[in-house]
Design a protein around this motif. Structure first.
Motif, mmCIF file in Angstrom:
data_model
loop_
_atom_site.group_PDB
_atom_site.id
_atom_site.type_symbol
_atom_site.label_atom_id
_atom_site.label_comp_id
_atom_site.label_asym_id
_atom_site.label_seq_id
_atom_site.Cartn_x
_atom_site.Cartn_y
_atom_site.Cartn_z
ATOM 1 N N ILE A 5 0.798 -1.208 0.186
ATOM 2 C CA ILE A 5 -0.202 0.039 0.084
ATOM 3 C C ILE A 5 0.800 1.244 -0.041
ATOM 4 C CG2 ILE A 5 -1.797 0.943 1.031
ATOM 5 C CD1 ILE A 5 -2.813 -1.345 0.086
ATOM 6 N N ASP A 6 1.967 1.285 0.635
ATOM 7 C CA ASP A 6 2.858 2.412 0.914
ATOM 8 C C ASP A 6 3.254 2.859 -0.866
ATOM 9 O OD1 ASP A 6 4.546 2.865 3.637
ATOM 10 O OD2 ASP A 6 3.254 1.106 3.494
ATOM 11 N N GLN A 7 3.855 1.598 -1.437
ATOM 12 C CA GLN A 7 4.346 1.488 -2.923
ATOM 13 C C GLN A 7 3.276 2.115 -3.894
ATOM 14 O OE1 GLN A 7 5.574 -2.582 -2.804
ATOM 15 N NE2 GLN A 7 7.712 -1.786 -2.549
ATOM 16 N N GLY A 34 10.064 10.954 -3.414
ATOM 17 C CA GLY A 34 9.277 9.940 -2.547
ATOM 18 C C GLY A 34 9.793 9.059 -1.768
ATOM 19 N N GLU A 35 9.279 8.559 -0.715
ATOM 20 C CA GLU A 35 10.057 7.514 0.385
ATOM 21 C C GLU A 35 10.203 6.366 -0.327
ATOM 22 O OE1 GLU A 35 8.399 6.968 4.162
ATOM 23 O OE2 GLU A 35 10.176 5.608 4.725
ATOM 24 N N GLU A 36 9.340 5.768 -1.242
ATOM 25 C CA GLU A 36 9.573 4.414 -1.597
ATOM 26 C C GLU A 36 10.583 4.448 -3.028
ATOM 27 O OE1 GLU A 36 9.158 2.461 0.633
ATOM 28 O OE2 GLU A 36 7.532 3.893 1.710
ATOM 29 N N GLY A 37 10.968 5.498 -3.375
ATOM 30 C CA GLY A 37 11.827 5.619 -4.669
ATOM 31 C C GLY A 37 11.381 5.571 -6.022
ATOM 32 N N ILE A 83 7.057 13.564 -0.743
ATOM 33 C CA ILE A 83 5.880 12.814 -0.489
ATOM 34 C C ILE A 83 6.411 11.584 0.316
ATOM 35 C CG2 ILE A 83 4.202 11.155 -1.559
ATOM 36 C CD1 ILE A 83 3.996 13.067 -4.016
ATOM 37 N N ASP A 84 5.703 11.376 1.226
ATOM 38 C CA ASP A 84 5.528 10.252 2.088
ATOM 39 C C ASP A 84 4.184 9.493 2.117
ATOM 40 O OD1 ASP A 84 5.863 8.039 3.995
ATOM 41 O OD2 ASP A 84 6.850 9.185 5.418
ATOM 42 N N PRO A 85 3.994 8.340 1.348
ATOM 43 C CA PRO A 85 2.901 7.889 0.926
ATOM 44 C C PRO A 85 2.215 7.279 2.234
ATOM 45 C CG PRO A 85 4.463 6.478 0.301
ATOM 46 C CD PRO A 85 5.279 7.762 0.574
ATOM 47 N N ILE A 86 2.931 6.967 3.188
ATOM 48 C CA ILE A 86 2.274 6.409 4.523
ATOM 49 C C ILE A 86 3.457 6.785 5.426
ATOM 50 C CG2 ILE A 86 1.722 4.539 6.036
ATOM 51 C CD1 ILE A 86 0.371 3.237 3.777
ATOM 52 N N ASP A 87 3.304 7.902 6.398
ATOM 53 C CA ASP A 87 4.115 8.270 7.514
ATOM 54 C C ASP A 87 3.531 7.278 8.813
ATOM 55 O OD1 ASP A 87 6.506 9.602 8.421
ATOM 56 O OD2 ASP A 87 4.915 10.546 9.693
ATOM 57 N N GLY A 88 4.242 6.559 9.377
ATOM 58 C CA GLY A 88 3.830 5.759 10.410
ATOM 59 C C GLY A 88 3.565 4.307 9.795
ATOM 60 N N THR A 89 4.455 3.717 9.314
ATOM 61 C CA THR A 89 4.004 2.543 8.448
ATOM 62 C C THR A 89 3.831 1.276 9.626
ATOM 63 O OG1 THR A 89 5.166 3.118 6.597
ATOM 64 C CG2 THR A 89 4.821 0.689 6.744
ATOM 65 N N MET A 90 4.631 1.534 10.647
ATOM 66 C CA MET A 90 4.515 0.412 11.476
ATOM 67 C C MET A 90 2.892 0.527 12.048
ATOM 68 S SD MET A 90 6.928 -0.285 14.976
ATOM 69 C CE MET A 90 8.552 -0.174 14.224
HETATM 70 CA CA CA Z 1 6.525 6.244 5.084
#
Ligand code: CA
Ligand code: 2AM
Length: 268
Positions: free
Chosen positions: A47-49, A70-73, A88-95
């Motif tokens: 989902i992040d990707q 973007g975080e995921e490159g 862009i951070d698509p999901i910050d707090g992935t854990m």
């Molecule tokens: Ca993230």
């Protein structure tokens, strides 16, 4: 950037972030693919990707000359912040996303020649959209947030992860113990973007962390500065939007007090 175009970008960005949030909510009942990145606790999901790829498709389709970090490159490799750059951070707090299905956010900061113009952070689960257009105020959904007021350590809630007062590779473990003792309270939410909007909305008074990436704070610092708060690294220096950095954001007055008394003006 002329204001008209900035307003247009702002409108698209909000529309896309809401749409991405809707897709994330729809993903909750489905099985996640989880992988580790730099270490077993540094996680990424499909989902992040997919969320990052969604933004890239939208941005490149509408603004082919804009750059994306973007975080995921999936974005561009950038060596400088020239022109319009979406961070862009698509999901910050992935854990948190994986373990709790809450306490995460999408974060988008839009910079022009290195200057923060638009910041949008979307708390997907609570449907709270925090947004700033530089010079036009910070809003939580439709409600304008007030400027941050001065406060003291004794009356403050400080966001700080317990990791940083145990033995760690980045800070002397006893550096922040007096601050933890003297503050009214401490909290850790596990999402830098949320910690920054909680500062913007007055739910906390400062946030200190020795290890972040530009996408974790690019949007939040625009909001905090717009409201009269202060955003620096842990030594009181300017933030670097192209590399890993520490982050120290706080209400006015409190930032100076903590920097001097507890962070020893960076002398550690
Ligand atoms: Ca993230
Ligand atoms: P992430 O969820 O997007 O990875 C958790 O305390 C906060 O720190 C989150 O904002 C998290 O962002 C970020 N974070 C966690 N591990 C990190 C790392 N190795 N480098 C930079 N930021 C990190």
């Amino acid at each position: 950037m002329v204001t008209v175009i900035l307003h247009e970008i702002d409108t698209y960005a909000k529309q896309w972030i809401k749409e991405a949030g809707e897709r994330i909510r729809e993903s909750f009942p489905k099985t996640l693919n989880i992988a580790a990145k730099s270490n077993p606790n540094d996680l990424v999901t499909n989902i992040d990707q997919e969320t990052e790829q969604y933004f890239i498709e939208k941005i490149k389709g509408t603004y082919p000359d804009h750059k994306i970090l973007g975080e995921e490159g999936y974005g561009d490799r950038l060596e400088k912040l020239e022109g319009v750059v979406w961070i862009i951070d698509p999901i910050d707090g992935t854990m948190n996303f994986i373990h709790q299905q809450r306490n995460f956010a999408i974060s988008i900061g839009i910079y022009e020649d290195g200057i923060g113009k638009i910041g949008i952070i979307y708390d997907v689960v609570h449907d709270e959209l925090y947004h700033v257009l530089k010079g036009h105020g910070v809003f939580l959904n439709d409600i304008q947030l007030s400027n941050l007021k001065e406060t003291s350590v004794h009356e403050s809630i400080i966001a700080l992860n317990a990791t940083w007062v145990t033995e760690n590779r980045r800070l002397p473990s006893d550096l922040l113990a007096p601050l933890v003792k003297e503050a009214r309270g401490t909290r850790s939410y596990g999402s830098a973007a949320l910690e920054m909007v909680y500062l913007a909305s007055g739910r906390i008074d400062a946030y200190i962390t020795p290890r972040l990436a530009p996408w974790d704070f690019a949007a939040g610092i625009i909001m905090i500065e717009e409201l009269g708060g202060v955003a620096t690294n842990l030594r009181g220096g300017k933030l670097d939007l192209l590399n890993q950095s520490s982050l120290f954001v706080a209400k006015p007055g409190l930032h100076g007090e903590i920097l001097k008394k507890y962070l020893k003006n960076g002398q550690w």
